[in-house]
Design an enzyme around this catalytic site. Sequence first.
Site, PDB file in Angstrom:
ATOM      1  N   LYS A  77      -2.653  -2.310  -2.420  1.00 39.52           N
ATOM      2  CA  LYS A  77      -2.104  -0.789  -1.967  1.00 39.52           C
ATOM      3  C   LYS A  77      -0.532  -0.768  -2.586  1.00 39.52           C
ATOM      4  CE  LYS A  77      -5.759   1.194  -0.074  1.00 39.52           C
ATOM      5  NZ  LYS A  77      -6.406   2.165  -0.665  1.00 39.52           N
ATOM      6  N   TYR A 126      -5.472  -6.906   0.716  1.00 39.47           N
ATOM      7  CA  TYR A 126      -5.571  -5.183   0.712  1.00 39.47           C
ATOM      8  C   TYR A 126      -4.353  -4.595   0.725  1.00 39.47           C
ATOM      9  CZ  TYR A 126      -6.039  -0.598   3.087  1.00 39.47           C
ATOM     10  OH  TYR A 126      -5.951   0.679   3.531  1.00 39.47           O
ATOM     11  N   SER A 184      -1.648   3.088   1.791  1.00 40.32           N
ATOM     12  CA  SER A 184      -1.653   2.771   3.249  1.00 40.32           C
ATOM     13  C   SER A 184      -0.174   2.135   3.506  1.00 40.32           C
ATOM     14  CB  SER A 184      -2.577   1.445   3.257  1.00 40.32           C
ATOM     15  OG  SER A 184      -2.454   0.911   4.653  1.00 40.32           O
TER      16      SER A 184
END
Length: 264
Positions: free
Chosen positions: A165, A161, A148
């Site tokens: 990533k 998150y 991402s």
Amino acid sequence: MTSSLLEGLDLAGRVAVVTGSGQGIGRAIAWGLADAGCDVVLNARRINDLEETAAGVEERGRTALIAQGDIRDFSETIASRAMEHFGRIDIWVNNVGGSDEKTTRALIDTPDDVFRSQLELNLTSAFQGCKAAATRMGPGGSIVNISSGAGMRGSPFTGPYAAAKAGMNNLTQTLALELAPNIRVNTVAPGPVATEAFDEVLNTAGKLDEIAATIPLGRLGTPDDIAGAVLYLASDLASWVTGQLILVAGGRTQRTHNYTPKAE
């Protein structure tokens, strides 16, 4: 006579595993690989989604194998089923990601169990998938991790998150060096793509035009935009590409994250 460069996109006879392929980006990747000639092993938690993706694979003249289940600690099972059914794995796409937690919050307000869960879903599962794939692939295998843009910069209120990533990006680089020259490992980092998961986590209702305005190319991404990059990295066209991160974000980079379009 020199063969056509487009022959490098022909994946006939190869077997691909795509985790998180029940909908959205994962489904587009699975269908794109099937278009190129792959039989595809599909994984997600919801059987109805998987059956719809499988139908699309079969409409494209390829075989779909469903491996339903939560990806956490499930990669070995998926790989074993793929080998039992097809006898080979050529491409593995670690697409599962996102958040079971639908609340955004500052990192210091994040409970430890939520942080651990995010690492397990977005990083540990990819590590397990890479191991399951690499121990079964022959020379020429390709692993593609879906990261991402959030993992390339500070990401307020989605910190766990983004941290996972960012770890995936380094995981890719390390594995690319360790598995060369037999297996290539690369990452695709999507920018804002309007999927069900994107809307659930960020609560984008009424905000899509505002988000699109931050993108130099003037629109949100589509699942097919990401699938195209994956297809390239999985194919022989990318046979000299490993350890790379391709940001597919309409020109929105770390420097242009706060891009404001020029007035008409």
